[in-house]
Scaffold this motif. Structure first.
Motif, PDB file in Angstrom:
ATOM      1  N   ASP A   1       7.730  12.571   9.231  1.00 40.59           N
ATOM      2  CA  ASP A   1       6.644  13.206   9.965  1.00 40.59           C
ATOM      3  C   ASP A   1       4.915  13.080   9.873  1.00 40.59           C
ATOM      4  O   ASP A   1       4.436  13.291  10.526  1.00 40.59           O
ATOM      5  N   GLY A   2       5.165  13.022   7.872  1.00 42.92           N
ATOM      6  CA  GLY A   2       3.547  12.915   7.813  1.00 42.92           C
ATOM      7  C   GLY A   2       4.004  12.216   6.080  1.00 42.92           C
ATOM      8  O   GLY A   2       5.042  12.363   5.913  1.00 42.92           O
ATOM      9  N   TYR A   3       2.850  12.358   6.189  1.00 44.18           N
ATOM     10  CA  TYR A   3       2.816  11.358   4.032  1.00 44.18           C
ATOM     11  C   TYR A   3       2.109  11.826   3.694  1.00 44.18           C
ATOM     12  O   TYR A   3       0.357  12.436   4.252  1.00 44.18           O
ATOM     13  N   LEU A   4       1.928  11.911   2.901  1.00 42.35           N
ATOM     14  CA  LEU A   4       1.372  12.118   1.314  1.00 42.35           C
ATOM     15  C   LEU A   4       1.192  10.942   0.428  1.00 42.35           C
ATOM     16  O   LEU A   4       2.481  10.230  -0.142  1.00 42.35           O
ATOM     17  N   LEU A   5      -0.442  10.551  -0.018  1.00 40.07           N
ATOM     18  CA  LEU A   5       0.017   9.343  -0.830  1.00 40.07           C
ATOM     19  C   LEU A   5      -0.978   9.312  -2.461  1.00 40.07           C
ATOM     20  O   LEU A   5      -2.569   9.949  -1.675  1.00 40.07           O
ATOM     21  N   GLY A   6      -0.068   8.937  -2.920  1.00 37.89           N
ATOM     22  CA  GLY A   6      -1.146   9.064  -4.634  1.00 37.89           C
ATOM     23  C   GLY A   6      -0.927   7.962  -5.623  1.00 37.89           C
ATOM     24  O   GLY A   6      -0.102   7.031  -5.470  1.00 37.89           O
ATOM     25  N   THR A   7      -1.993   7.133  -5.388  1.00 42.87           N
ATOM     26  CA  THR A   7      -2.503   6.304  -6.569  1.00 42.87           C
ATOM     27  C   THR A   7      -3.765   6.672  -7.603  1.00 42.87           C
ATOM     28  O   THR A   7      -4.586   6.965  -7.844  1.00 42.87           O
ATOM     29  N   PRO A   8      -3.286   5.697  -8.495  1.00 43.29           N
ATOM     30  CA  PRO A   8      -4.689   5.427  -9.509  1.00 43.29           C
ATOM     31  C   PRO A   8      -4.995   4.579  -8.662  1.00 43.29           C
ATOM     32  O   PRO A   8      -5.517   3.988  -8.074  1.00 43.29           O
ATOM     33  N   ALA A   9      -6.858   4.395  -9.472  1.00 43.02           N
ATOM     34  CA  ALA A   9      -7.261   3.549  -8.730  1.00 43.02           C
ATOM     35  C   ALA A   9      -7.800   2.124 -10.366  1.00 43.02           C
ATOM     36  O   ALA A   9      -7.841   2.577 -11.218  1.00 43.02           O
ATOM     37  N   ASN A  10      -6.731   1.341  -9.739  1.00 40.68           N
ATOM     38  CA  ASN A  10      -7.290   0.050 -10.848  1.00 40.68           C
ATOM     39  C   ASN A  10      -8.267  -1.090 -10.389  1.00 40.68           C
ATOM     40  O   ASN A  10      -8.276  -1.404  -9.684  1.00 40.68           O
ATOM     41  N   LEU A  11      -8.730  -0.948 -11.449  1.00 42.03           N
ATOM     42  CA  LEU A  11      -9.867  -2.246 -11.168  1.00 42.03           C
ATOM     43  C   LEU A  11     -10.497  -2.210  -9.924  1.00 42.03           C
ATOM     44  O   LEU A  11     -10.594  -3.052  -9.043  1.00 42.03           O
ATOM     45  N   GLY A  12     -10.787  -0.997  -9.377  1.00 44.40           N
ATOM     46  CA  GLY A  12     -11.659  -0.941  -8.392  1.00 44.40           C
ATOM     47  C   GLY A  12     -11.371  -0.864  -6.979  1.00 44.40           C
ATOM     48  O   GLY A  12     -11.847  -0.443  -5.845  1.00 44.40           O
ATOM     49  N   TYR A  13      -9.615  -0.743  -6.405  1.00 43.01           N
ATOM     50  CA  TYR A  13      -8.860  -0.667  -5.793  1.00 43.01           C
ATOM     51  C   TYR A  13      -7.462   0.296  -6.174  1.00 43.01           C
ATOM     52  O   TYR A  13      -7.570   0.086  -6.853  1.00 43.01           O
ATOM     53  N   MET A  14      -6.657   0.594  -5.025  1.00 43.16           N
ATOM     54  CA  MET A  14      -5.354   1.111  -5.235  1.00 43.16           C
ATOM     55  C   MET A  14      -4.548   0.431  -5.857  1.00 43.16           C
ATOM     56  O   MET A  14      -4.511  -1.016  -6.342  1.00 43.16           O
ATOM     57  N   SER A  15      -3.948   1.258  -6.348  1.00 49.33           N
ATOM     58  CA  SER A  15      -2.713   0.372  -7.309  1.00 49.33           C
ATOM     59  C   SER A  15      -1.718  -0.368  -6.826  1.00 49.33           C
ATOM     60  O   SER A  15      -1.831  -0.647  -4.789  1.00 49.33           O
ATOM     61  N   GLY A  16      -1.379  -1.160  -7.098  1.00 49.30           N
ATOM     62  CA  GLY A  16      -1.054  -2.426  -6.637  1.00 49.30           C
ATOM     63  C   GLY A  16       0.564  -2.525  -5.863  1.00 49.30           C
ATOM     64  O   GLY A  16       1.290  -2.437  -5.210  1.00 49.30           O
ATOM     65  N   ALA A  17       1.403  -0.569  -6.749  1.00 50.94           N
ATOM     66  CA  ALA A  17       1.845  -0.156  -6.459  1.00 50.94           C
ATOM     67  C   ALA A  17       1.835  -0.062  -5.147  1.00 50.94           C
ATOM     68  O   ALA A  17       2.903   0.326  -4.387  1.00 50.94           O
ATOM     69  N   LEU A  18       0.882   0.607  -5.208  1.00 50.78           N
ATOM     70  CA  LEU A  18       1.077   1.359  -3.027  1.00 50.78           C
ATOM     71  C   LEU A  18       1.141  -0.139  -2.382  1.00 50.78           C
ATOM     72  O   LEU A  18       1.268  -0.006  -1.641  1.00 50.78           O
ATOM     73  N   LYS A  19      -0.358  -0.822  -2.854  1.00 52.23           N
ATOM     74  CA  LYS A  19      -0.335  -1.924  -2.030  1.00 52.23           C
ATOM     75  C   LYS A  19       0.754  -2.804  -1.025  1.00 52.23           C
ATOM     76  O   LYS A  19       1.034  -3.478  -0.343  1.00 52.23           O
ATOM     77  N   HIS A  20       1.985  -3.033  -2.239  1.00 53.33           N
ATOM     78  CA  HIS A  20       2.921  -3.562  -1.716  1.00 53.33           C
ATOM     79  C   HIS A  20       3.935  -2.909  -0.829  1.00 53.33           C
ATOM     80  O   HIS A  20       4.653  -3.394   0.365  1.00 53.33           O
TER      81      HIS A  20
END
Length: 150
Positions: free
Chosen positions: A53-72
């Motif tokens: 019903d809702g979302y919490l999102l956590g990511t490191p900033a890698n090379l100026g972008y969200m992590s590849g894992a979150l992008k995946h």
């Protein structure tokens, strides 16, 4: 019972500390009727997102972008969830050593496309998270959980 899905990529001690604070806030006993479901970004499925019903999102900033894992994760869930998750609340926490701007912008672009609604201020931390940073993470988790509480 409402379901709050926490999608995260936590490869560093700093991200782990932030994650633990978000979890603590989202699962505080004062907020009832919300189930917190945790998924690593590389393990999340479209079904997980559709059932939440809702979302919490956590990511490191890698090379100026969200992590590849979150992008995946977003690449995996985007089209199956596109029309079914609009107007759902989300919150974001990001850790960077130098900059978090690109990571935040990338997540905002995708969540805008999904039609998700930002419910709390993003928590962005540069360097080692301090006490106030971890309190902000706690508040982020608690805010999202309270938003879903009946």
């Amino acid at each position: 019972m409402a379901r709050l899905l926490l999608i995260h990529h936590t490869p560093s001690p700093s991200m782990q500390a932030m994650l633990e604070s978000v979890i603590s806030g989202a699962s505080t006993p004062e907020i009832e009727g919300v189930e917190l479901v945790r998924r690593a970004a590389l393990a999340v499925t479209a079904s997980d997102v559709l059932e939440a019903d809702g979302y919490l999102l956590g990511t490191p900033a890698n090379l100026g972008y969200m992590s590849g894992a979150l992008k995946h994760a977003f690449d995996t869930i985007y089209y199956p969830c596109l029309d079914s998750t609009t107007k759902r609340p989300y919150g974001l926490f990001v850790h960077g050593n130098n900059d978090t701007v690109g990571a935040v912008k990338g997540v905002e672009t995708i969540t805008t496309g999904l039609g998700w609604e930002r419910t709390a201020d993003h928590v962005t931390v540069l360097g080692e998270p301090g006490k106030q940073d971890l309190e902000s993470c706690w508040e982020l988790g608690a805010t999202l959980a309270a938003t879903l509480s009946p």
